[in-house]
Design a protein around this motif. Structure first.
Motif, PDB file in Angstrom:
ATOM      1  N   ASP A  41     -18.696  27.401 -13.309  1.00  0.00           N
ATOM      2  CA  ASP A  41     -17.733  28.473 -13.071  1.00  0.00           C
ATOM      3  C   ASP A  41     -17.881  29.087 -11.680  1.00  0.00           C
ATOM      4  OD1 ASP A  41     -16.657  28.225 -15.645  1.00  0.00           O
ATOM      5  OD2 ASP A  41     -18.209  29.534 -16.486  1.00  0.00           O
ATOM      6  N   LEU A  42     -18.985  28.789 -11.013  1.00  0.00           N
ATOM      7  CA  LEU A  42     -19.240  29.317  -9.672  1.00  0.00           C
ATOM      8  C   LEU A  42     -19.660  28.145  -8.782  1.00  0.00           C
ATOM      9  CD1 LEU A  42     -21.307  32.464 -10.745  1.00  0.00           C
ATOM     10  CD2 LEU A  42     -18.884  32.414 -10.123  1.00  0.00           C
ATOM     11  N   PRO A  43     -18.698  27.327  -8.373  1.00  0.00           N
ATOM     12  CA  PRO A  43     -19.027  26.063  -7.717  1.00  0.00           C
ATOM     13  C   PRO A  43     -19.381  26.174  -6.238  1.00  0.00           C
ATOM     14  CG  PRO A  43     -16.660  26.279  -7.938  1.00  0.00           C
ATOM     15  CD  PRO A  43     -17.252  27.469  -8.630  1.00  0.00           C
ATOM     16  N   LEU A  44     -19.153  27.312  -5.618  1.00  0.00           N
ATOM     17  CA  LEU A  44     -19.421  27.470  -4.194  1.00  0.00           C
ATOM     18  C   LEU A  44     -20.761  28.172  -3.972  1.00  0.00           C
ATOM     19  CD1 LEU A  44     -15.874  28.590  -2.979  1.00  0.00           C
ATOM     20  CD2 LEU A  44     -16.829  26.279  -2.987  1.00  0.00           C
ATOM     21  N   THR A  45     -21.327  27.973  -2.796  1.00  0.00           N
ATOM     22  CA  THR A  45     -22.570  28.648  -2.419  1.00  0.00           C
ATOM     23  C   THR A  45     -22.261  29.701  -1.368  1.00  0.00           C
ATOM     24  OG1 THR A  45     -23.922  26.699  -2.879  1.00  0.00           O
ATOM     25  CG2 THR A  45     -24.872  28.363  -1.434  1.00  0.00           C
ATOM     26  N   LEU A  46     -22.671  30.931  -1.637  1.00  0.00           N
ATOM     27  CA  LEU A  46     -22.378  32.058  -0.757  1.00  0.00           C
ATOM     28  C   LEU A  46     -23.526  32.308   0.209  1.00  0.00           C
ATOM     29  CD1 LEU A  46     -20.592  34.551  -0.050  1.00  0.00           C
ATOM     30  CD2 LEU A  46     -21.876  35.790  -1.810  1.00  0.00           C
ATOM     31  N   SER A  47     -23.194  32.393   1.480  1.00  0.00           N
ATOM     32  CA  SER A  47     -24.148  32.792   2.513  1.00  0.00           C
ATOM     33  C   SER A  47     -23.575  34.012   3.223  1.00  0.00           C
ATOM     34  CB  SER A  47     -24.382  31.644   3.495  1.00  0.00           C
ATOM     35  OG  SER A  47     -25.380  31.993   4.441  1.00  0.00           O
ATOM     36  N   CYS A  48     -24.333  34.579   4.148  1.00  0.00           N
ATOM     37  CA  CYS A  48     -23.869  35.787   4.840  1.00  0.00           C
ATOM     38  C   CYS A  48     -24.139  35.672   6.329  1.00  0.00           C
ATOM     39  CB  CYS A  48     -24.518  37.042   4.264  1.00  0.00           C
ATOM     40  SG  CYS A  48     -26.296  37.137   4.524  1.00  0.00           S
ATOM     41  N   ALA A  49     -23.433  36.480   7.094  1.00  0.00           N
ATOM     42  CA  ALA A  49     -23.591  36.490   8.541  1.00  0.00           C
ATOM     43  C   ALA A  49     -23.345  37.904   9.054  1.00  0.00           C
ATOM     44  CB  ALA A  49     -22.616  35.520   9.198  1.00  0.00           C
ATOM     45  N   LYS A  50     -23.970  38.217  10.154  1.00  0.00           N
ATOM     46  CA  LYS A  50     -23.807  39.530  10.781  1.00  0.00           C
ATOM     47  C   LYS A  50     -22.553  39.540  11.645  1.00  0.00           C
ATOM     48  CE  LYS A  50     -26.228  42.666  13.947  1.00  0.00           C
ATOM     49  NZ  LYS A  50     -25.173  42.690  14.987  1.00  0.00           N
ATOM     50  N   ASN A  51     -21.784  40.620  11.554  1.00  0.00           N
ATOM     51  CA  ASN A  51     -20.631  40.803  12.431  1.00  0.00           C
ATOM     52  C   ASN A  51     -21.121  41.233  13.813  1.00  0.00           C
ATOM     53  OD1 ASN A  51     -18.391  42.182  13.829  1.00  0.00           O
ATOM     54  ND2 ASN A  51     -17.292  41.896  11.920  1.00  0.00           N
ATOM     55  N   GLY A  52     -20.749  40.508  14.853  1.00  0.00           N
ATOM     56  CA  GLY A  52     -21.264  40.767  16.190  1.00  0.00           C
ATOM     57  C   GLY A  52     -20.795  42.054  16.832  1.00  0.00           C
ATOM     58  N   TYR A  53     -19.763  42.698  16.257  1.00  0.00           N
ATOM     59  CA  TYR A  53     -19.272  43.947  16.846  1.00  0.00           C
ATOM     60  C   TYR A  53     -20.063  45.166  16.389  1.00  0.00           C
ATOM     61  CZ  TYR A  53     -15.156  41.468  18.526  1.00  0.00           C
ATOM     62  OH  TYR A  53     -14.316  40.599  19.188  1.00  0.00           O
ATOM     63  N   PHE A  54     -20.818  45.042  15.305  1.00  0.00           N
ATOM     64  CA  PHE A  54     -21.493  46.197  14.728  1.00  0.00           C
ATOM     65  C   PHE A  54     -22.996  45.954  14.611  1.00  0.00           C
ATOM     66  CE2 PHE A  54     -17.312  45.666  12.591  1.00  0.00           C
ATOM     67  CZ  PHE A  54     -16.645  46.698  13.229  1.00  0.00           C
ATOM     68  N   CYS A  55     -23.737  47.039  14.419  1.00  0.00           N
ATOM     69  CA  CYS A  55     -25.177  46.950  14.207  1.00  0.00           C
ATOM     70  C   CYS A  55     -25.444  47.041  12.703  1.00  0.00           C
ATOM     71  CB  CYS A  55     -25.902  48.073  14.959  1.00  0.00           C
ATOM     72  SG  CYS A  55     -27.692  48.058  14.754  1.00  0.00           S
TER      73      CYS A  55
END
Length: 281
Positions: A41-55
């Motif tokens: 039911d959850l076939p994708l793998t979630l990753s994350c990244a920092k937005n370069g405009y903010f701290c």
């Protein structure tokens, strides 16, 4: 005094890919990965990244930065987007085991077909731009952290999988459209001598997207005998081609403001005037 020993704080004083210390305590001396848990039911793998405009989670209230990045984005591969009927710029819901959040999608040919990469750190509002914040503890908002749980964690450090969480992504209907769409002008009035305000209603009775400041529409007349499409006439009878006008007001109808000389509205026999309004996102 103690003599300072060169190197790292390991038994060998070196960077250790094989850890004798971990082996002596009953753990694997080499890094191991079982891969992300599989869930149909959850076939994708979630990753994350920092937005370069903010701290990290700060500074989204600064107008100069928020103008460059008004909403949180999630990157998804072209194949995964096509399989889910998701177009670039669509509003989507990211669902994990314990929560769901909303973000704007960016279709990117770069990510692995089974991986999506979302931004973290969103909660602040930008009052000067009338961009709302979100409750970081409420489901259905924009907080990436809500998607992460501790079902799987590292047995030594206790770290949770911030970049390998099972998820799925679905498109949220928002009332956006592409191409011309017919509207009915329900009312028109002069705001000032040079500005006219129109109240538009979708002729098909369908929904309209959520209002955001800065949106605009491009009206033109529907094709009718004796009238060239894409032309507006001002009060002096001068023809004007279609132009962008500002949309305003959160409602099931849309108000728009026409700057410059206010156009003359030629009504039909039934008392309506039916322009077309181009793409609104």
């Amino acid at each position: 005094m103690f003599a300072r020993r060169a190197g790292f704080a390991t038994p060998t004083g070196r960077v250790e890919l094989y850890s004798q210390r971990l082996f002596d305590h009953g753990y694997s001396p080499l890094p191991e990965s079982a891969g992300p848990p599989t869930d149909p039911d959850l076939p994708l793998t979630l990753s994350c990244a920092k937005n370069g405009y903010f701290c990290h989670s700060q500074h989204r209230g600064l107008s100069s930065l928020r103008k460059r990045s008004p909403e949180p984005l999630v990157d998804i591969g072209e194949r995964a987007a096509a399989d889910r009927d998701i177009a670039d710029g669509a509003l989507v819901e990211i669902t994990a085991r314990n929560a769901a959040v909303r973000m704007r999608v960016r279709v990117d040919p770069g990510p692995h077909p089974d991986t999506v990469v979302a931004e973290y750190g969103w909660w602040q509002s930008a009052p000067d731009l009338a961009l709302p914040g979100s409750d970081p503890l409420a489901g259905g908002e924009q907080n990436y952290n809500l998607l992460i749980d501790n079902t799987s964690h590292d047995p030594i450090s206790g770290s949770v999988p911030l970049r390998s969480t099972p998820c799925d992504v679905r498109r949220i209907p928002t009332g956006t459209w592409s191409g011309p769409r017919e509207f009915v002008v329900e009312s028109a009035g002069d705001v000032t001598e040079d500005i006219r305000e129109l109240l538009l209603r979708p002729a098909d009775g369908g929904p309209l997207p959520e209002f955001r400041p800065g949106r605009h529409i491009t009206p033109r007349r529907s094709r009718r005998p004796g009238h060239h499409p894409g032309v507006l006439a001002d009060r002096r009878g001068t023809e004007r081609r279609s132009r962008n006008v500002s949309a305003c007001g959160p409602t099931d109808r849309r108000r728009c403001v026409l700057p410059g000389r206010a156009p003359r509205l030629d009504r039909r026999a039934d008392g309506t005037w039916r322009p077309e309004v181009r793409h609104l996102r």
